[in-house]
Motif scaffolding. Structure first.
Motif, PDB file in Angstrom:
ATOM      1  N   GLU A  24       0.845  -1.187   0.000  1.00 48.14           N
ATOM      2  CA  GLU A  24       0.000   0.000   0.000  1.00 48.14           C
ATOM      3  C   GLU A  24       0.886   1.244   0.000  1.00 48.14           C
ATOM      4  OE1 GLU A  24      -2.402  -0.460   3.446  1.00 48.14           O
ATOM      5  OE2 GLU A  24      -3.806  -1.874   2.506  1.00 48.14           O
ATOM      6  N   LEU A  25       0.443   2.277  -0.750  1.00 44.82           N
ATOM      7  CA  LEU A  25       1.223   3.497  -0.892  1.00 44.82           C
ATOM      8  C   LEU A  25       0.851   4.499   0.176  1.00 44.82           C
ATOM      9  CD1 LEU A  25       1.015   3.870  -4.761  1.00 44.82           C
ATOM     10  CD2 LEU A  25       2.911   2.982  -3.421  1.00 44.82           C
ATOM     11  N   GLY A  26       1.867   5.149   0.717  1.00 43.58           N
ATOM     12  CA  GLY A  26       1.653   6.180   1.713  1.00 43.58           C
ATOM     13  C   GLY A  26       1.425   7.546   1.099  1.00 43.58           C
ATOM     14  N   PRO A  27       1.408   8.598   1.875  1.00 43.73           N
ATOM     15  CA  PRO A  27       1.177   9.962   1.348  1.00 43.73           C
ATOM     16  C   PRO A  27       2.304  10.368   0.393  1.00 43.73           C
ATOM     17  CG  PRO A  27       1.906  10.037   3.626  1.00 43.73           C
ATOM     18  CD  PRO A  27       1.622   8.605   3.346  1.00 43.73           C
ATOM     19  N   LEU A  28       1.922  11.196  -0.617  1.00 44.88           N
ATOM     20  CA  LEU A  28       2.851  11.654  -1.664  1.00 44.88           C
ATOM     21  C   LEU A  28       3.473  12.978  -1.231  1.00 44.88           C
ATOM     22  CD1 LEU A  28       3.783  10.719  -4.457  1.00 44.88           C
ATOM     23  CD2 LEU A  28       2.059  12.259  -5.425  1.00 44.88           C
ATOM     24  N   ILE A  29       4.781  13.050  -1.317  1.00 48.97           N
ATOM     25  CA  ILE A  29       5.535  14.250  -0.907  1.00 48.97           C
ATOM     26  C   ILE A  29       6.164  14.856  -2.143  1.00 48.97           C
ATOM     27  CG2 ILE A  29       7.413  15.142   0.535  1.00 48.97           C
ATOM     28  CD1 ILE A  29       6.955  12.675   2.358  1.00 48.97           C
ATOM     29  N   ASP A  30       6.064  16.174  -2.294  1.00 47.76           N
ATOM     30  CA  ASP A  30       6.495  16.904  -3.497  1.00 47.76           C
ATOM     31  C   ASP A  30       7.692  17.780  -3.144  1.00 47.76           C
ATOM     32  OD1 ASP A  30       6.751  18.499  -5.716  1.00 47.76           O
ATOM     33  OD2 ASP A  30       4.617  18.422  -6.158  1.00 47.76           O
ATOM     34  N   VAL A  31       8.797  17.670  -3.931  1.00 46.28           N
ATOM     35  CA  VAL A  31      10.003  18.464  -3.700  1.00 46.28           C
ATOM     36  C   VAL A  31      10.395  19.137  -5.012  1.00 46.28           C
ATOM     37  CG1 VAL A  31      12.440  18.428  -3.032  1.00 46.28           C
ATOM     38  CG2 VAL A  31      10.806  16.899  -1.891  1.00 46.28           C
ATOM     39  N   LYS A  32      10.632  20.448  -4.996  1.00 46.67           N
ATOM     40  CA  LYS A  32      11.120  21.193  -6.156  1.00 46.67           C
ATOM     41  C   LYS A  32      12.641  21.333  -6.053  1.00 46.67           C
ATOM     42  CE  LYS A  32       6.964  21.983  -7.680  1.00 46.67           C
ATOM     43  NZ  LYS A  32       6.454  21.312  -8.884  1.00 46.67           N
ATOM     44  N   ILE A  33      13.344  21.058  -7.172  1.00 40.67           N
ATOM     45  CA  ILE A  33      14.807  21.048  -7.173  1.00 40.67           C
ATOM     46  C   ILE A  33      15.275  21.983  -8.276  1.00 40.67           C
ATOM     47  CG2 ILE A  33      16.856  19.619  -7.486  1.00 40.67           C
ATOM     48  CD1 ILE A  33      15.203  17.242  -6.524  1.00 40.67           C
ATOM     49  N   PRO A  34      16.259  22.826  -8.047  1.00 36.58           N
ATOM     50  CA  PRO A  34      16.749  23.745  -9.105  1.00 36.58           C
ATOM     51  C   PRO A  34      17.240  22.963 -10.328  1.00 36.58           C
ATOM     52  CG  PRO A  34      17.583  24.399  -6.946  1.00 36.58           C
ATOM     53  CD  PRO A  34      16.914  23.083  -6.733  1.00 36.58           C
ATOM     54  N   ALA A  35      17.168  23.630 -11.466  1.00 43.81           N
ATOM     55  CA  ALA A  35      17.491  22.973 -12.737  1.00 43.81           C
ATOM     56  C   ALA A  35      18.983  22.663 -12.870  1.00 43.81           C
ATOM     57  CB  ALA A  35      17.027  23.833 -13.908  1.00 43.81           C
ATOM     58  N   ASN A  36      19.839  23.375 -12.130  1.00 40.47           N
ATOM     59  CA  ASN A  36      21.274  23.151 -12.274  1.00 40.47           C
ATOM     60  C   ASN A  36      21.788  22.020 -11.392  1.00 40.47           C
ATOM     61  OD1 ASN A  36      20.926  24.426  -9.834  1.00 40.47           O
ATOM     62  ND2 ASN A  36      22.521  25.954 -10.141  1.00 40.47           N
ATOM     63  N   LYS A  37      20.907  21.326 -10.672  1.00 37.04           N
ATOM     64  CA  LYS A  37      21.320  20.233  -9.783  1.00 37.04           C
ATOM     65  C   LYS A  37      21.246  18.904 -10.515  1.00 37.04           C
ATOM     66  CE  LYS A  37      21.734  22.763  -5.994  1.00 37.04           C
ATOM     67  NZ  LYS A  37      23.007  22.917  -5.291  1.00 37.04           N
ATOM     68  N   THR A  38      22.158  17.992 -10.185  1.00 44.92           N
ATOM     69  CA  THR A  38      22.084  16.621 -10.676  1.00 44.92           C
ATOM     70  C   THR A  38      22.206  15.627  -9.518  1.00 44.92           C
ATOM     71  OG1 THR A  38      24.463  16.613 -11.092  1.00 44.92           O
ATOM     72  CG2 THR A  38      23.029  17.229 -12.928  1.00 44.92           C
ATOM     73  N   ARG A  39      22.052  16.130  -8.279  1.00 45.37           N
ATOM     74  CA  ARG A  39      22.181  15.270  -7.091  1.00 45.37           C
ATOM     75  C   ARG A  39      21.351  15.883  -5.969  1.00 45.37           C
ATOM     76  NH1 ARG A  39      26.889  11.972  -5.207  1.00 45.37           N
ATOM     77  NH2 ARG A  39      26.719  11.718  -2.958  1.00 45.37           N
ATOM     78  N   TRP A  40      20.658  15.026  -5.195  1.00 43.37           N
ATOM     79  CA  TRP A  40      19.801  15.552  -4.112  1.00 43.37           C
ATOM     80  C   TRP A  40      19.695  14.478  -3.033  1.00 43.37           C
ATOM     81  CZ3 TRP A  40      18.267  20.423  -3.707  1.00 43.37           C
ATOM     82  CH2 TRP A  40      17.314  20.769  -2.750  1.00 43.37           C
ATOM     83  N   THR A  41      19.782  14.913  -1.778  1.00 43.65           N
ATOM     84  CA  THR A  41      19.713  13.989  -0.638  1.00 43.65           C
ATOM     85  C   THR A  41      18.425  14.233   0.137  1.00 43.65           C
ATOM     86  OG1 THR A  41      22.126  13.900  -0.475  1.00 43.65           O
ATOM     87  CG2 THR A  41      20.841  13.221   1.458  1.00 43.65           C
ATOM     88  N   LEU A  42      17.647  13.155   0.373  1.00 39.69           N
ATOM     89  CA  LEU A  42      16.420  13.212   1.172  1.00 39.69           C
ATOM     90  C   LEU A  42      16.754  12.729   2.587  1.00 39.69           C
ATOM     91  CD1 LEU A  42      13.850  11.719  -1.365  1.00 39.69           C
ATOM     92  CD2 LEU A  42      14.169  14.115  -0.744  1.00 39.69           C
TER      93      LEU A  42
END
Length: 1197
Positions: free
Chosen positions: A992-1010
């Motif tokens: 079962e799927l939990g709540p959906l979380i939305d993150v906006k990331i700048p266009a110049n990024k190619t890496r992101w840590t949650l």
């Protein structure tokens, strides 16, 4: 190799210029190669000698020149210096000598009339332009005049004068009425070259009040109109009635005034006249005659024949035109006017004069110090032109003296030139009809050799083919060229090498041992230069296993092989064609490495299959034919086809008929239904039998219709329900008499293969249809819209005749009639044809592009004039391509795409464009000959679109509460990326799927840590990019945070219960109790009593499985021994016999057997009870409703 060829081809003009001392020579102003060379000025563009300007626009007098250093410009007007700085309306374009005179703001065009000449000057000399005579165009009004109505008698001649105003340039004249409709013209009524309207004889229908002469001045786009002329045509009776009141009875007009009369000329007057025309112009001769009936005009040349390819008739043969006249066209031309009452002649003496024209114009000359050379200026004309020389724009007689030059009429000879001998010379050839002016410079240079071919250029050539190694060079004096192979050796020469004047070394037949390094050496007295190139010889591509002819039954499978052997350094591509086209796009066609397989073959698959192997240097092909036949027929029936007829006899022999009789053969137990009579023509088609007629099976004679001039033999075939018999023996021969043809050739067509011919083709008559010996064809043609008589030729028994010298794409009427020694066939039908097409002359104009969206554009254009198409309009073709930046262009070719729009469409859509791109396009008109010129390039840009999905997404460095995402940007951003959007949600153990979380990331990024994620939890990620146009496609991925190692260690320390002794003992006890229960149930069943499971079913009857009535149309009653599992949770009514939920936890369901595992009433284990519904998803631990063995045991207890 292609790249190298393109490099050498680009230098060919340079080498041709520089490799000869006395030749047309242009020193290239290439800053990378020849940046230190100087060059005298050369005029590259100038206005025409007779320059008529539009007084409503600014005056632009062109003068462009090149040279090094760049030349400066000055002008003269009417022979004196023209100081442009003193006239505020006159400016000179930057970097050129072009004058712009602004007369729109103020000033008049007439003020600037005159003779202008431009001079371009630098330190090496001065070049001058032609004398440019500038005159404004004029379109004056007609002088007002009072025109009296004209009344004349029926049949009289009439000339309506036009006398247009004198304009510049002269106007175009035409006659129309008040409704602006052109007045109809014919052999009787026509317009002369002077604009007058001539009537050979008038008719009552010529009466009208609006004969109007119009003058169109094309330069100013204006039309002037003469006052209308009224003409009334009356008969003799009307004229008598009109004057009866004033004349006596004896003075009435008789009927002789409109009597038939012989021709007389309206123009020109008299019996002879003179005409003078200049060489190269169009000679127009005119004769218009009056008479009743209307005379017919013919033309001849008294002392020769009219040139076939240059002679045209206009104005209903009243005007003779000869194109591109030369001195040979001088002579006496005679026009002949003829009607039934007489013939008259007029002789026109034509003299062709000639303005000067070049025989040899002077050409630029490059010399080194101390060399000799010459400039030659030869022209001809009538009268002979006078040659004069200028140097740097000054007559050579008054120019500074140069000891190195000597003038000998039309030649200047240079001896031992020095650098100061550099100058620009002008040759002027003039007579009373015009002049020619040519600039040619003498440039004295001292330059050591230079080799322009790039170093270490690689040439790849297939063995046994020619190899061309380039050595583009420059030097002054002219260098000598030698070639060497390898590090050492003598100069290459002899039969196996060819050294061209431009420095290229040719190896006519390159062999494997030709591979190696070749050195080109250029030498002159100032130095030496050399360059090395590489040559590689490759093995040719060969097909060693070719496809072979195949015959296959419908529905079968066929395989064609194609094994290719090639040079190991080349990569071949193999493709298959069917009938020279692409293979059908069907799964039945399978192309593998070295063969083609076709399955489930049908009749349409028959044809020629070709294997084509290509490399970058060569290609080879091989073909095979596939024939598709019917499947093997079923075994023959018991009955058989008839035996052949026999005893054939001919009687009642006439010219066009004969009677044939025969005796039938045995019918082999199947009645004969019909007889087929065939014939052989041994005179024309020996050995070939044709169907003649059929008769019923009960008939044994036939009256046969025959054709003339045929040597007949007959045979008969019998037919029954089984099939056809073998043919009978042939009858005796019977030769019919000859007659004229009774039919003409079919499929007559007239199409041109070249712009100046008409190819008339037809399907010839067979020998059978010729009806006699000596079959020929009478081919006739004439222009459809002209008044020419039919031109005819008689040709042999062929299928084509070519008419040469036709005008381009003109409709013709054509007919082809058969004839033989006896006579002609009936009059043939007339068909329409066209002379040859030529390429269109005009490009579509006013091309507009409307960008609909990021992948679609709409293109509009104006149609080209029909006359410029010069052929059948096929449509318009759009070439469009995506324009790359300069670095990209250097890496690959631009891919041009083509869309063709059939017919006369003037707009079309360009689909499949790439968003956020720069495109260029042009439009061309297409006829049957090919494409016309391209319109000027139009450019447009597509707007941004949504991007493609990111090209990759990876999750790295998982920890207890964090995950790191790495990605690559989209391969097709289709615009400027604004940001990335990351959406993610946890997934539990039940998916079962939990709540959906939305993150906006700048266009110049190619890496992101949650961070701050749940421990040991699976997450699903959705990731996509965005532009200003919207969101692109998403890419998904899943990952799990790491497990808490402390909890894992604690779990590992717990004791495994399955290994404990007490648990094993308990399980054995349970198994024993189950065995006892089964034995008891078996005993009670044999006694007919109920056991607990049965009681449970009786106590918990499910209303959903109650027996249905027969009239429901569904099921009948269930038997007592069957069990139906409830379909919903809680669908049963609880009772005291229902086992508690907790009491059923230790069932076999918990050990993996599932709820379907059940015991039968006899104690055996089965998958499910009969009558059980489909299995539904388990809802919790609802095992209390499943009658497991444990439940049964609990009920028993």
């Amino acid at each position: 190799m292609q790249k190298k060829k393109s490099l050498s081809a680009g230098r060919v003009p340079l080498i041709l210029f520089l490799c000869q001392i006395i030749s047309a020579l242009e020193v290239p102003l290439d800053p990378k190669l020849l940046e230190d060379l100087v060059q005298p000025p050369t005029i590259t563009q100038q206005s025409p000698k007779d320059y008529i300007i539009d007084p409503r626009e600014n005056i632009v007098i062109q003068c462009e020149a090149k040279g090094k250093p760049p030349p400066s410009f000055s002008w003269t007007r009417n022979g004196t210096h023209f100081d442009i700085d003193k006239d505020p309306l006159v400016t000179m374009s930057p970097g050129s000598g072009t004058l712009v005179i602004n007369i729109l703001s103020e000033g008049k065009a007439e003020t600037y009339e005159g003779i202008y000449q431009c001079t371009a000057r630098n330190e090496r000399g001065a070049a001058i332009s032609n004398n440019i005579v500038v005159r404004p165009s004029r379109s004056p009004l007609w002088t007002k005049e009072k025109l009296e109505p004209m009344t004349l008698q029926n049949g009289q001649p009439l000339v309506l004068p036009c006398r247009p105003p004198v304009g510049l340039p002269p106007p175009i004249i035409f006659w129309m009425d008040n409704s602006f409709q052109r007045l109809p013209q014919s052999e009787r009524v026509s317009q002369g070259l002077n604009g007058d309207l001539y009537f050979s004889n008038v008719l009552p229908e010529d009466t009208r009040e609006d004969y109007i002469c119009y003058a169109r001045f094309n330069h100013t786009q204006t039309i002037q109109q003469k006052q209308p002329i009224s003409v009334r045509v009356i008969s003799v009776d009307e004229l008598n009635d009109t004057i009866a009141a004033n004349l006596s009875d004896t003075e009435f007009y008789g009927a002789k005034s409109n009597k038939e009369r012989p021709p007389t000329f309206l123009t020109p007057e008299g019996n002879a006249s003179n005409k003078e025309e200049l060489r190269g112009n169009v000679l127009s001769l005119e004769c218009i005659a009056q008479g009743l009936p209307t005379p017919i005009i013919h033309w001849i040349k008294e002392d020769g024949t009219l040139p076939a390819n240059r002679t045209f008739y206009k104005n209903f043969r009243k005007t003779l035109q000869i194109l591109h006249v030369s001195e040979a066209d001088s002579g006496k031309y005679q026009c002949i006017a003829k009607n039934p009452f007489g013939v008259i002649h007029h002789t026109i003496s034509v003299t062709v004069k000639a303005a000067p024209y070049w025989i040899m114009a002077p050409r630029n000359l490059v010399l080194s110090p101390g060399e000799d050379g010459s400039l030659i200026c030869r022209a001809n004309g009538n009268p002979k032109p006078r040659i004069s020389w200028l140097t740097n724009g000054v007559p050579i007689e008054i120019a500074p003296d140069d000891p190195s030059r000597k003038i000998d009429g039309d030649t200047i000879i240079f001896s031992t030139v020095q650098e100061r001998s550099s100058a620009v010379y002008q040759c002027n050839a003039s007579n009373e009809y015009g002049y020619l002016l040519a600039n040619a410079f003498v440039n004295v240079l001292a330059e050591p050799p230079r080799i322009l071919t790039p170093a270490n250029t690689l040439y790849q050539v297939i063995a046994n083919r020619p190899a061309l190694l380039d050595c583009a060079f420059f030097g002054s004096p002219l260098p000598t060229i030698e070639w060497f192979k390898g590090a050492k050796g003598s100069a290459l020469r002899g039969d196996i090498y060819v050294l061209h004047e431009n420095g290229t070394l040719e190896i006519p037949v390159a062999q494997k041992d030709s591979t190696g390094t070749y050195t080109c050496v250029a030498r002159n007295k100032l130095g030496m230069a050399k360059n090395e190139v590489q040559l590689e010889i490759k093995d040719p591509t060969r097909i060693i296993k070719q496809p072979e002819y195949a015959v296959v039954q419908r529905g079968g499978t066929v395989t064609f092989e194609c094994q290719v052997k090639h040079d190991q350094t080349l990569i071949p591509t193999v493709r298959w064609l069917k009938d020279n086209g692409e293979l059908p796009n069907e799964d039945r066609f399978t192309v593998k490495k070295d063969h083609l397989v076709i399955t489930d073959v049908d009749d349409d698959d028959g044809g020629t299959y070709t294997c084509v192997a290509n490399t970058t240097l060569d290609n080879v092909s091989a073909s095979a034919v596939l024939s598709v036949v019917a499947p093997t027929p079923t075994p023959a029936p018991i009955y058989d086809v008839p035996n052949p007829p026999f005893d054939l006899e001919l009687t009642n022999r006439l010219d066009k008929s004969v009677q044939l009789s025969w005796t039938p053969g045995d019918n082999n137990n199947s009645p004969i239904t019909k007889f087929i009579i065939e014939y052989e023509d041994s005179m024309h088609e020996a050995g070939l039998w044709h169907h003649l007629t059929e008769v019923p099976g009960i008939q044994t004679t036939a009256q046969l219709k025959l054709s003339p001039h045929v040597n007949y033999s007959f045979r008969v075939v019998a037919v029954n329900n089984i099939g056809s018999s073998p043919p009978s023996e042939a009858s005796e021969q019977y030769l019919t008499k000859a007659a004229e043809p009774d039919k003409n050739p079919t499929n007559v067509e007239g199409l041109g293969s070249e712009p100046d011919n008409l190819v008339i083709t037809w399907k010839p008559l067979s020998g059978f249809d010729s009806n006699g010996p000596g079959l020929q064809y009478k081919v006739s043609w004439r222009q459809k819209d002209g008044d020419d008589d039919w031109t005819s030729v008689v040709v042999a028994n062929v299928s084509k005749y070519i008419v040469s010298g036709t005008p381009t794409f003109v409709p013709y009427l054509i007919k082809v009639q058969a004839l033989n020694e006896v006579g002609f066939a009936p009059e043939p039908a007339v068909v329409k044809g066209h002379s040859g097409e030529d390429l269109p002359m005009v490009a579509p104009g006013n091309v507009r592009v409307n960008v609909v969206n990021s992948t679609l554009a709409e293109v509009h254009w104006d149609p080209v004039p029909p006359k410029s198409i010069r052929g059948h309009l096929q449509g318009y073709r759009i070439y469009y391509w995506k324009t790359q930046s300069a670095p990209t262009r250097s890496r690959r070719h631009l891919e041009k795409k083509i869309l063709t729009f059939q017919g006369s469409k003037t707009h079309g859509m360009l689909p499949g464009l790439e968003p956020f791109s720069h495109y260029t396009l042009n439009v061309r008109v297409v006829n049957g000959k090919g494409e016309g010129p391209a319109s000027p390039d139009s450019v447009f840009n597509t707007p941004e679109g949504v991007p493609s999905a990111p090209s990759s997404l990876k999750i790295i460095n998982p920890t207890l509460d964090s995950l790191t995402l790495e990605w690559d940007p989209p391969n097709h951003p289709n615009g400027i990326l604004t940001e990335y959007t990351l959406k993610y949600q946890p997934i539990n153990n039940t998916h079962e799927l939990g709540p959906l979380i939305d993150v906006k990331i700048p266009a110049n990024k190619t890496r992101w840590t949650l961070k701050n994620l749940n421990v040991s939890t699976r997450y699903k990620f959705y990731f996509y990019a965005q532009t200003s146009a919207g969101s692109g496609s998403q890419i998904t991925e899943e990952a799990i945070t790491t497990v808490d190692e402390g909890k894992m260690a604690m779990a590992s320390r717990q004791v495994d219960i399955a290994t404990q002794g007490w648990f094993i003992g308990l399980m054995c006890a349970v198994a024993l109790l189950i065995l006892i229960l089964l034995i008891v149930c078996f005993i009670r069943r044999n006694k007919g009593g109920k056991y607990p499971v049965k009681e449970k079913e009786d106590a918990h009857a499910d209303p959903e499985i109650q027996p249905m009535k027969e009239d429901d149309g569904t099921f009948g009653e269930y038997s007592d021994g069957e069990y139906q599992r409830p379909s919903k949770k809680g669908s049963r009514t609880p009772s005291e016999r229902t086992v508690d939920k907790a009491g059923s936890d230790d069932s076999l369901v918990d050990y993996g057997e599932g709820v379907n595992g059940q015991f039968n009433e006899d104690g055996s284990f089965i998958g499910q009870y009969s009558g059980k519904k489909e299995k539904e998803p388990a809802e919790g631990n609802e095992s209390s409703e499943a009658p497991s063995p444990v439940n049964a045991m609990n009920s028993f207890v």
